[in-house]
Design a protein around this motif. Structure first.
Motif, short mmCIF file in Angstrom:
data_model
loop_
_atom_site.label_atom_id
_atom_site.label_comp_id
_atom_site.label_asym_id
_atom_site.label_seq_id
_atom_site.Cartn_x
_atom_site.Cartn_y
_atom_site.Cartn_z
N UNK A 1 -23.97 -4.06 -10.49
CA UNK A 1 -23.56 -5.53 -10.77
C UNK A 1 -24.31 -6.68 -10.19
N UNK A 2 -25.11 -7.23 -10.94
CA UNK A 2 -25.74 -8.40 -10.44
C UNK A 2 -24.99 -9.71 -10.12
N UNK A 3 -25.29 -10.18 -9.06
CA UNK A 3 -24.30 -11.17 -8.42
C UNK A 3 -23.20 -10.70 -7.49
N UNK A 4 -23.50 -9.47 -6.88
CA UNK A 4 -22.43 -8.87 -6.07
C UNK A 4 -22.38 -9.58 -4.69
N UNK A 25 -25.18 -2.29 -6.79
CA UNK A 25 -25.05 -3.74 -6.75
C UNK A 25 -26.45 -4.36 -6.39
N UNK A 26 -26.52 -5.53 -7.00
CA UNK A 26 -27.49 -6.46 -7.13
C UNK A 26 -27.39 -7.62 -6.66
N UNK A 67 -26.87 6.07 -10.68
CA UNK A 67 -25.63 6.31 -10.91
C UNK A 67 -25.75 7.61 -12.02
N UNK A 68 -26.94 7.69 -12.68
CA UNK A 68 -27.07 8.95 -13.52
C UNK A 68 -26.40 8.34 -14.92
N UNK A 69 -26.57 6.93 -15.21
CA UNK A 69 -26.15 6.57 -16.15
C UNK A 69 -25.20 5.14 -15.97
N UNK A 70 -24.82 4.37 -16.92
CA UNK A 70 -23.99 3.32 -16.74
C UNK A 70 -22.94 3.35 -18.00
N UNK A 71 -21.61 2.99 -17.61
CA UNK A 71 -20.64 2.79 -18.13
C UNK A 71 -20.45 1.21 -18.66
N UNK A 72 -21.06 0.48 -17.77
CA UNK A 72 -21.05 -1.07 -17.96
C UNK A 72 -21.86 -1.94 -16.95
N UNK A 73 -22.20 -3.10 -17.47
CA UNK A 73 -22.82 -4.01 -16.54
C UNK A 73 -22.07 -5.44 -16.68
N UNK A 74 -21.75 -5.70 -15.42
CA UNK A 74 -21.21 -7.06 -15.33
C UNK A 74 -21.80 -7.99 -14.40
N UNK A 75 -22.29 -9.00 -15.05
CA UNK A 75 -23.28 -10.17 -14.58
C UNK A 75 -22.49 -11.43 -14.02
N UNK A 76 -22.64 -11.65 -12.75
CA UNK A 76 -21.68 -12.75 -12.17
C UNK A 76 -22.67 -13.88 -11.35
N UNK A 77 -23.91 -13.94 -12.01
CA UNK A 77 -24.73 -14.92 -11.22
C UNK A 77 -24.64 -16.25 -11.83
N UNK A 78 -24.96 -17.29 -11.18
CA UNK A 78 -24.95 -18.68 -11.60
C UNK A 78 -25.22 -19.60 -10.55
N UNK A 104 -29.23 -13.67 -17.05
CA UNK A 104 -27.74 -12.59 -17.41
C UNK A 104 -28.43 -11.96 -18.78
N UNK A 105 -29.07 -12.86 -19.71
CA UNK A 105 -29.71 -12.27 -20.83
C UNK A 105 -30.61 -11.07 -20.63
N UNK A 106 -31.30 -11.12 -19.56
CA UNK A 106 -32.28 -10.22 -19.38
C UNK A 106 -31.69 -8.92 -18.60
N UNK A 107 -30.81 -9.08 -17.99
CA UNK A 107 -29.89 -7.98 -17.66
C UNK A 107 -29.18 -7.41 -18.37
#
Length: 224
Positions: A1-4, A25-26, A67-78, A104-107
């Motif tokens: 999660x970017x913006x963790x 976490x990122x 994580x061995x794969x991703x079910x989702x990415x949630x970007x909370x930066x700003x 956010x677009x790049x993520x």
């Protein structure tokens, strides 16, 4: 999660961890990142720099590996800035575009290679994307650009079965406006509590919703 390490991202990742989700976490602040990761039972963590879009993309690849794969990415930066456009200046405008739109677009662009059917690509935009208040032109424009991008990507992802979620939050009770990179926020009413936003985001992630939006009565709608 970017913006963790932010108020919303930190609260969200802690909630997801409490529900049994495995998270990577990122964030920009290594000390805050270490603290949040420890609260999530030592979740993998990594710093990134929003100015470096390759860094954003590599962070997604790293998370998929951890994580061995991703079910989702949630970007909370700003980040915000305030003031008339003649005072804000091009350098601040470029900074706002990078953090609020391009990063956010790049993520999420990188995430399309990992998140498939049943997964979710999500980012926080904000009501400023539609309201375009005076004194917030560059910030609102960056959030509007991200919102438009998410709409187009949602149409593309219909072929893969991944959901694209836009989290359009109102003014939040996080102190975000007080951390603006330029200018001073106008007088603001009390913001929405973070926990209320986290409730709505978790509901949206678990139900395949495409929007989280404010509605009358200081509440949020989760729209499928």
């Amino acid at each position: 999660m970017p913006g963790a390490t932010g108020e919303i991202g930190g609260a969200l990742v802690l909630r997801l961890h409490s529900l049994g989700a495995r998270t990577a976490l990122a964030g920009r602040d290594p000390h805050a990142l270490t603290r949040v990761a420890a609260a999530c039972a030592g979740a993998p963590s990594r710093t990134f720099e929003a100015w470096d879009l390759d860094s954003c993309a590599r962070t997604v690849d790293w998370a998929a590996h951890e994580l061995g794969g991703l079910d989702g990415v949630v970007v909370c930066v700003g980040v915000a800035a305030f003031g008339p456009v003649r005072e804000v200046g091009d350098a601040v405008g470029e900074h706002l575009a990078a953090v609020n739109a391009l990063a956010p677009m790049a993520f999420l662009r990188a995430a399309t290679a990992h998140v498939r059917e049943g997964g979710v690509l999500a980012a926080v935009t904000g009501t400023v994307a539609e309201a375009a208040p005076a004194g917030m032109a560059d910030y609102a424009a960056a959030k509007a650009a991200l919102a438009t991008w998410l709409t187009a990507v949602r149409r593309e992802q219909r072929r893969t079965g991944a959901t694209v979620l836009e989290i359009g939050l109102p003014h939040m009770d996080t102190g975000f406006a007080g951390r603006a990179v330029a200018g001073q926020a106008p007088p603001l009413s009390r913001g929405m509590p973070v926990e209320r936003a986290v409730d709505a985001i978790v509901e949206a992630l678990s139900t395949g919703a495409v929007y989280v939006r404010p509605r009358a009565g200081a509440a949020l709608d989760v729209v499928r």
